[in-house]
Design an enzyme around this catalytic site. Structure first.
Site, PDB file in Angstrom:
ATOM      1  CG  ASN A  57      -3.442   3.559  -7.550  1.00 22.01           C
ATOM      2  OD1 ASN A  57      -3.786   2.552  -6.925  1.00 22.01           O
ATOM      3  ND2 ASN A  57      -2.157   3.786  -7.816  1.00 22.01           N
ATOM      4  CG  ASP A  80       3.019  -2.695  -6.958  1.00 23.73           C
ATOM      5  OD1 ASP A  80       2.435  -2.262  -7.966  1.00 23.73           O
ATOM      6  OD2 ASP A  80       4.016  -2.138  -6.461  1.00 23.73           O
TER       7      ASP A  80
END
Ligand code: IPE
Ligand code: IPE
Ligand code: MG
Length: 248
Positions: free
Chosen positions: A60, A12
């Protein structure tokens, strides 16, 4: 040093890395791919048997279309460029997630790479793509319900083992260590079942800046943890509790 047999990583911070430099988010994803290459090589060198990378979540898909498309393009590019490394270093590619949602071109390179690396045995690199743990559990529940309905198993046969075997990770041990970069302290729908007894490690470093040194720092911290699996400290000291792990 005690090393994890299975390391899972939530990669991330690519977007923030780029934003900090007034670059488009995709520039961060490009740099993130370089980190993937570094970390894969390093894990292989250290002797980690299974490395699982969270590359694209079910959620996502909701990102802007151009970012999603760029990520899918990057995936295909990465796989093409990494095939030689995978072959040279005995790395087998595996994919988990709802891959039917991926664009055909990405699926094609994925299938090819999985097939070409099938007989490599030194490390399993698993990419979580279009992956969400709830979706994985729902698919497993549907499969088991179907088996029961068809009379191939009774509802009472459903147990920890049959559930684990119905998940995308059926042939992998549970992760020993989970690393998440970028300072976020959440699981974001990753491996909910498999992480039951995993050690968690959070790094402040954004994924494009994560390197060998940061990886070794996480592994060192892991080697100091006492894993108790619900037992007492004394019990695990005397029982040598972690049969699957490697040493380095
Ligand atoms: C991780 O970086 C990569 C993917 C989720 C595909 P992010 O893109 O989430 O980066 P931040 O969290 O916005 O910084
Ligand atoms: C988790 O990161 C998914 C991947 C790393 C692929 P996100 O950036 O999507 O997670 P949230 O939205 O911060 O929870
Ligand atoms: Mg993020």
């Amino acid at each position: 040093m005690r090393i994890p047999r299975h390391l899972a990583i939530i990669m991330d911070g690519n977007g923030r890395w780029a934003e900090q430099r007034q670059l488009p988010r995709i520039a961060g994803h490009h740099r993130g791919v370089e980190t993937v290459q570094t970390v894969v090589k390093e894990c292989r060198a250290i002797g980690i048997s299974c490395l699982t990378l969270y590359a694209f979540s079910s959620e996502n898909w909701g990102r802007p279309e151009e970012e999603v498309n760029a990520l899918m393009g990057l995936l295909a590019e990465y796989l093409r460029s990494e095939l030689k490394t995978m072959m040279d270093r005995g790395i087998r590619l595996k994919v988990i997630g709802e891959t039917s949602r991926l664009p055909v071109e990405a699926r094609k390179v994925l299938d090819e790479t999985v097939a070409r690396t099938r007989d490599n045995h030194d490390m399993v690199l698993t990419l979580a793509l279009s992956y969400g743990a709830r979706n994985e559990l729902v698919r497993a529940a549907r499969y088991l319900a179907g088996e029961a309905l068809a009379g191939r198993m009774a509802p009472g046969d459903i147990n920890d083992r049959t559930v684990a075997a119905a998940l995308d990770t059926a042939d992998l041990p549970d992760p020993d260590l989970l690393i998440r970069t970028s300072g976020e302290m959440r699981i974001s729908n990753f491996l909910l079942w498999q992480l039951a007894y995993t050690e968690l490690y959070f790094s402040e470093v954004l994924w494009p800046d994560f390197d060998e040194r940061e990886l070794r720092r996480a592994l060192k911290e892991y080697s100091r943890r006492q894993r108790r699996f619900g037992l007492t400290g004394e019990q695990v000291r005397t029982d040598d509790c972690c049969p699957g792990e490697g040493h380095h």
